[in-house]
Structures are given as C-alpha cells and as structure tokens.
Motif scaffolding. Structure first.
Motif, short mmCIF file in Angstrom:
data_model
loop_
_atom_site.label_atom_id
_atom_site.label_comp_id
_atom_site.label_asym_id
_atom_site.label_seq_id
_atom_site.Cartn_x
_atom_site.Cartn_y
_atom_site.Cartn_z
N SER A 13 3.27 -8.08 49.01
CA SER A 13 2.05 -8.85 49.26
C SER A 13 0.97 -7.97 49.88
N ARG A 14 1.38 -6.94 50.63
CA ARG A 14 0.40 -6.02 51.21
C ARG A 14 -0.33 -5.24 50.11
N THR A 55 -2.80 -7.54 48.59
CA THR A 55 -3.95 -7.71 49.48
C THR A 55 -4.90 -6.53 49.36
N HIS A 101 -6.85 -6.80 46.20
CA HIS A 101 -7.95 -7.76 46.34
C HIS A 101 -9.11 -7.16 47.14
N ASP A 102 -8.79 -6.37 48.16
CA ASP A 102 -9.84 -5.68 48.90
C ASP A 102 -10.66 -4.78 47.96
N HIS A 142 -11.62 -11.91 53.00
CA HIS A 142 -10.44 -12.59 53.54
C HIS A 142 -10.02 -13.72 52.61
N PRO A 143 -8.71 -13.89 52.33
CA PRO A 143 -8.27 -14.91 51.37
C PRO A 143 -8.74 -16.32 51.71
N TRP A 149 2.40 -14.07 45.49
CA TRP A 149 1.45 -12.96 45.61
C TRP A 149 0.29 -13.14 44.64
N GLY A 164 -5.29 -15.92 45.26
CA GLY A 164 -5.00 -15.16 46.47
C GLY A 164 -4.88 -16.00 47.72
N LEU A 212 -2.09 -15.25 50.24
CA LEU A 212 -2.09 -13.97 50.93
C LEU A 212 -2.60 -14.12 52.35
N ASN A 251 -5.11 -6.45 58.38
CA ASN A 251 -6.27 -6.27 57.50
C ASN A 251 -7.53 -6.91 58.06
#
Length: 529
Positions: free
Chosen positions: A9-10, A13, A16-17, A84-85, A265, A482, A485, A511
């Motif tokens: 999941s990291r 993330t 997505h960033d 941020h999700p 995820w 997302g 997350l 994060n």
C-alpha cells in the motif's frame, strides 16, 4: 488503472503522489489549498451576515450569490485536486454537498426569515429572541420541520435563565454565531427544522415560563431510530471517550487487514486479486465468501472511520469549548451522542431502514428539502404514493451526485456515473421492490400473522443479498480511487507488534496530512492536503 506489480500500500500511495504532482506540474489540475478553496463559502457567509429581511433587493441577491457558489464549486470538482486520499475524495464530495446545502438554506428556504433556533433568553428583544410560543408550537408551525416532537414529561433542576426561540439577530456579534450555526448544523439540532431521527430535547422549552426545567442529570432520551441525547456532560463524554478508544483499535485492525489485501490498494477490477492468505481456506477458495469478506471489511472501515470523526463533535463542543464559550451549543443535550442509528432499523424496515434509520443522516435535510420543492413544482402531494416515490428517487439521485463528485476528484481511475451514481439510484429501486414484495406477500394467507422474527429475518436477508450485488459498484470505485489508502490512526499497535504488511511501520502518518504550499500566486499558496 494501477500499474501491475506494486508490492504494498505504501508503493501505491507513492504512485498516487506521483500522479498528483504530475497533474499539478502539467497544469491539468490546480492544488487544493486553503483559504482559496473556501472562497465561495466565505462569500455566502458574508452575504448571510447582511440582514435582508426588510429589503427585497438584498433578499433577491441570494440567488446570484448561490450562482457564484455553484460555478466556483463546479470548477473545483473539475480542476482542483488534493494529494491526501481523504482530501482527494473530500474535494468533490464537499464541493457538491456545499452547493446542495446552500441551496437548502438560501434558495429552497430563506434561513433569515424561515428558521429560528433555541437560545438562552436575553433581557431585551434586540437579539432576535422571540417572546411567546413554545418549542412544540414552533415546530408545528414550521413548514420545514421534518418531525413534530412529542412533549417530554421529565422534570428536574431549574436553570437561571429561559431558553427561547431566537430568530435572525439584530446584533452583528450575535449574528456571527447564528449564521455559523445554520451553515454547519446539517441535522438541525436545536433548530425549528430539526431532522427526524433526532430525539426531542429533554424538556419542552416554553418561553412563557418563569424558569425552564430540564431533566435530572442522568436522563437520556432516545429516538425511534436509536440515537441518544444525554443531559449529563460526564455521561456524554464518557460514552464518547469509550467510543473513540474502541474505534481507534478497531480502525487499526481494519487498516492492517486492508494493507494485506491488494484489493484495497486499488486493484479492484476483474479479475480481482486472490483472497489474502490469512483467511481460512474455505473463504480463499470461494468467490462468494471472498466478496462477502471484502464488502464487510470495507463497510466496517467506512462506518468506523465516520463514527470516529463524528464522535469528535461532542468532545470538541462540550469538553473543549463548553457552555462558557459557546453558550447553549456547548450543552450536552445539544450534542446527540450518535450519528448512526440502531441496526434494529434494518431488521424492522429492511433497506429503507438501512438508509433511513441506521446509516448516518447528515445529508438528510438537504435531500428532503430539495425533494419537497420538486414535488411542489410538479404539483404532487407529498404523502401520496407518487409523491413518496418521486421524493425517494430525488434523494438518492442527489446522494449519487454528491458521491459521484467525490469519485471524480480522486486520483485513481474511477467511474462516477457507473459506480456511485448507479449504486445510489439502485438503492431507490431496491426499496420500492421490497415495498411491493411486502404488500404482495401480505395479501397471502398467513403471511401478515407470521412471527416477528420471521419478518425480521426476511428483511435482513433481502438487505444483505441486495447489497451483495450492488455494493461493489460503490466499494470498487472507492478502492480504485484510493480511498482506503487513508491512514486514520497515527500510531499502530498492531503494526508495531509485527502484524503489518510489507513496508508497514508503527508510525502511519509518514506521508503527512497537511503541508504549507508556496505557489506562484495567492490562489495556489496556503494550507494544502
């Protein structure tokens, strides 16, 4: 669609960033930053602080003000994004809800002339406190009230001042509090339009009485849907603290399990990833049981996260601020302990009870008041079968719009119309089908007189079979966008003990949540999420 091969999941993330920064750097999107994101809301608040009750011109200006808000929030949904999700979902969801809510308080209704709220009485009437007419009288007179509350009979200690209905205040200082309350009080607690499902105040509050009586400190009133209203601050705070403590560990467990399942995820499209290996073999080898597990875990995650967020309200208003700072809004009985009702609503009323009693009713008044205006425009009687059907579809269509907007602003690949919108419209269909089935079966000999447990079991089975088939429309979309997350807890006891997945650590907010952004202009500089 997520690229194949992400291992945790990291990693998702961080992917997505990267999507977020690519959108911003390429100019395809603008960053969500505060205060710019609240520009239209500030405009509406400024307008509401101007007394337009005696000026038709000023009263008419609420329509252009709403139009500006509508245009700005539509632009936010189309072009504004957050990293941020939770914020990514919130950009669209809160933008759409903001439009609907302002329509409810400024267009469908005129809050300055239509509504009053409970407040401690003043020595003079310059504050807008109405003299005469009790709580129940006012609720019966209010055309916008969704429920007429019965009078309570409990008596107890006397308060040193009366509690009366306060209309729009003449004093600018009092007006700020009044406007802030109407802008943020979505369930109408303490207002003449308080939504159904909220228990009545602990005592009918008559402004003509010399003193106002409230029940003894231990009194609790409970609504027909199971929502509780405490009259004791310590009891309310104890209940809230236990809820927050239990919810913290529950969320830690739920998120830890989600991190061990690639479905959550964002790999939520056929062919779905295999079931996690920690599940029993029977579940792993059964597509139906695997799907049921994921739907249940996703529901528990949403329910618990929302419950935790809602529980912060009573804690903040009663413990941090309290009556000394915010007056009546800091009293325990003005802050119902629950946002979700009792699950008995599902057993007794089926799918209608799921959405109308058990699930949180935060958006209810906005949906209902717009639906009532639609019925009035069409000349349809509210209580007729046609009126109820139209109102039902209007409510779920609006809910679909709100959640589809949230889906659109998520960073992952989503389907706003085929996911959330279709899901919520199908809920209206499911409720009608159950009503028709119930009416049909009641005409059969022996069905109406069947034991209560049989009817409740039938409701339970219908609801969960229906949600089994329709739930993935919403859950898959949240997952692909997302939503899961999001890290709701800062420190994870379970992951500190080694139960986490790959890359999991005990500190979960690695994060960040909020950060300061220095942009090129004032519009992209501020607090970002």
């Amino acid at each position: 669609m997520l690229p194949p091969g992400l291992q945790s999941s990291r990693e998702v993330t961080l992917y997505h960033d990267k999507l977020y920064y690519n959108l911003i750097d390429s100019g395809q999107a603008v960053p969500f930053v505060y205060p710019y994101a609240g520009l239209a809301a500030f405009l509406v608040l400024a307008y509401l602080l101007i007394d337009h009750r005696q000026s038709p011109t000023l009263a008419w200006l609420r329509f252009p003000a709403f139009g500006l808000l509508l245009g700005f929030q539509a632009w936010c949904v189309l072009y504004m994004r957050a990293k941020h999700p939770a914020a990514a979902l919130g950009v669209g969801l809160l933008s759409a809800w903001g439009v609907l809510w302002v329509a409810a308080i400024m267009v469908v209704n005129d809050c300055q002339t239509d509504w009053v709220r409970l407040e401690r009485g003043k020595a003079t009437e310059t504050n807008g406190v109405q003299k005469g007419g009790g709580l129940n009288d006012t609720m019966e007179r209010s055309s916008n009230s969704t429920e007429t509350h019965p009078k309570a009979t409990a008596e107890g200690r006397e308060l040193p001042s009366q509690i009366e209905w306060q209309s729009y205040p003449a004093s600018f200082r009092d007006r700020i509090d009044w406007v802030a309350d109407v802008f943020c009080n979505f369930r109408g607690v303490g207002w003449s339009w308080q939504t159904s499902g909220i228990p009545p105040p602990p005592q009918p509050i008559e402004s003509t009485a010399a003193h106002t009586r409230l029940p003894e400190d231990g009194a609790i009133t409970t609504s027909r849907t199971g929502i509780r209203r405490f009259n004791n601050k310590h009891a309310l705070l104890k209940t809230t603290a236990l809820k927050l403590l239990g919810g913290y560990f529950a969320l830690d467990l739920i998120v830890t399990l989600m991190h061990r399942d690639p479905y959550f995820w964002g790999y939520a499209a056929p062919p779905y990833p295999p079931a996690p290996t920690y599940l029993p073999i029977l579940v792993q080898t059964s597509p139906i049981l695997t799907k049921s597990y994921r739907l249940t875990l996703g529901l528990m995650g949403l329910y618990t996260a929302l419950s935790q967020a809602f529980a912060l309200g009573p804690l903040f208003f009663c413990a941090v601020l309290g009556p000394a700072r915010i007056g009546l809004r800091g009293e325990s009985w003005m802050n119902p302990a629950d946002m979700f009702g009792s699950y008995a609503c599902v057993f007794d009323q089926g799918l209608a009870g799921w959405w109308g009693g058990w699930w949180h009713q935060t958006f209810r008044f906005g949906f209902e008041t717009v639906g009532h205006r639609v019925l009035s425009a069409l000349g349809i009687e509210r209580k007729s079968k046609t009126g109820r059907t139209v109102a039902l579809f209007v409510a779920f269509f609006l809910s679909g719009c709100v959640h589809a907007a949230g889906s659109y602003t998520q960073l992952g690949e989503t389907r706003p119309l085929l996911g959330p919108m279709r899901f919520f419209l199908l809920q209206a269909v499911g409720i009608l089908v159950q009503v028709w089935l119930t009416e049909y079966l009641h005409r059969m000999p022996g069905v109406r007189s069947s034991p209560r447990w049989v009817r409740r079991l039938a409701n339970f089975v219908y609801v969960h079979v229906f949600l089994f088939w329709t739930g993935p429309l919403l859950l898959d979309d949240f997952t692909n966008g997302g939503c899961f997350l999001y890290e709701p807890v800062a420190f994870s006891p379970l992951r500190a003990l080694g139960f986490g997945a790959k890359d999991d650590g005990w500190f979960c907010w690695w994060n960040g949540i909020l950060f300061w952004r220095n942009g090129k202009h004032w519009s992209d500089t501020g607090i970002a999420a």
